[in-house]
Design a protein around this motif. Structure first.
Motif, PDB file in Angstrom:
ATOM      1  N   SER A  51       0.846  -1.185   0.000  1.00  0.00           N
ATOM      2  CA  SER A  51       0.000   0.000   0.000  1.00  0.00           C
ATOM      3  C   SER A  51       0.885   1.239   0.000  1.00  0.00           C
ATOM      4  O   SER A  51       2.101   1.133  -0.130  1.00  0.00           O
ATOM      5  CB  SER A  51      -0.912  -0.024   1.245  1.00  0.00           C
ATOM      6  N   ALA A  87      -8.667   1.405   3.795  1.00  0.00           N
ATOM      7  CA  ALA A  87      -8.329   0.576   2.627  1.00  0.00           C
ATOM      8  C   ALA A  87      -7.370  -0.546   3.016  1.00  0.00           C
ATOM      9  O   ALA A  87      -7.520  -1.687   2.564  1.00  0.00           O
ATOM     10  CB  ALA A  87      -7.723   1.447   1.530  1.00  0.00           C
ATOM     11  N   HIS A 135      -9.217  -3.317   4.852  1.00  0.00           N
ATOM     12  CA  HIS A 135      -9.971  -4.149   3.899  1.00  0.00           C
ATOM     13  C   HIS A 135      -9.035  -5.078   3.134  1.00  0.00           C
ATOM     14  O   HIS A 135      -9.365  -6.244   2.910  1.00  0.00           O
ATOM     15  CB  HIS A 135     -10.790  -3.272   2.944  1.00  0.00           C
ATOM     16  N   GLN A 136      -7.883  -4.569   2.766  1.00  0.00           N
ATOM     17  CA  GLN A 136      -6.895  -5.367   2.054  1.00  0.00           C
ATOM     18  C   GLN A 136      -6.429  -6.555   2.908  1.00  0.00           C
ATOM     19  O   GLN A 136      -6.123  -7.619   2.386  1.00  0.00           O
ATOM     20  CB  GLN A 136      -5.699  -4.462   1.727  1.00  0.00           C
TER      21      GLN A 136
END
Length: 168
Positions: A37, A146, A149-150
């Motif tokens: 990320s 995010a 969720h990843q």
């Protein structure tokens, strides 16, 4: 008259508290789990936000941006090494400093001349800088969401509209 800067900053504090509450519900290793990320881990995101918020507090308190950026570079590894509980306390302590400072109406119109190494000179006020601090936090809470969720975890709502429904 409502002190919008203080109210908006209180939203920021609430939203950060929601993130910490959620992270403490997850397995302990989630905080440092590596992920592909913008940041390598949640601990890195929170360290970045904290150091940025601390730097901007120094600026609104009268220190220069170069000094704040230098301190952030010096403390980066130390802050990234903090546990989730330690980070939560650092955020809480800094939030109290901000709220005390912003509750003094005479601080809000205080003129600031900020020299950025890459962006030139900005003339602003303390009150006008608060939305930047809050917006920066909001942006990175989105990164955290995010990343969660990843990793297969649900996040938690932290938007300003929800805050207003709950507290306005």
């Amino acid at each position: 008259m409502t002190n919008f800067s203080l109210q908006f900053y209180q939203f920021n504090t609430w939203a950060n508290e929601q993130i910490f509450k959620r992270l403490k519900e997850l397995p302990e290793e989630t905080y440092r789990q590596e992920v592909q990320s913008i940041f390598p881990s949640l601990s890195h995101v929170l360290a970045h936000v904290y150091l940025s918020d601390l730097g901007w507090f120094d600026v609104v308190s009268g220190k220069d941006l170069q000094h704040a950026m230098s301190l952030a570079r010096e403390r980066k590894e130390e802050i990234e090494a903090k546990s989730l509980v330690e980070m939560e306390q650092l955020f809480a302590d800094l939030s109290e400093r901000y709220k005390t400072f912003l509750s003094k109406e005479e601080n809000l119109p205080k003129q600031l001349t900020i020299q950025h190494p890459a962006g030139g000179v900005m003339e602003t006020t303390v009150g006008d800088l608060v939305p930047h601090v809050v917006n920066h936090g909001t942006y990175h809470r989105g990164n955290i969401s995010a990343m969660l969720h990843q990793m297969g975890h649900a996040s938690v709502p932290t938007d300003y509209g929800l805050y207003l429904f709950l507290f306005a």
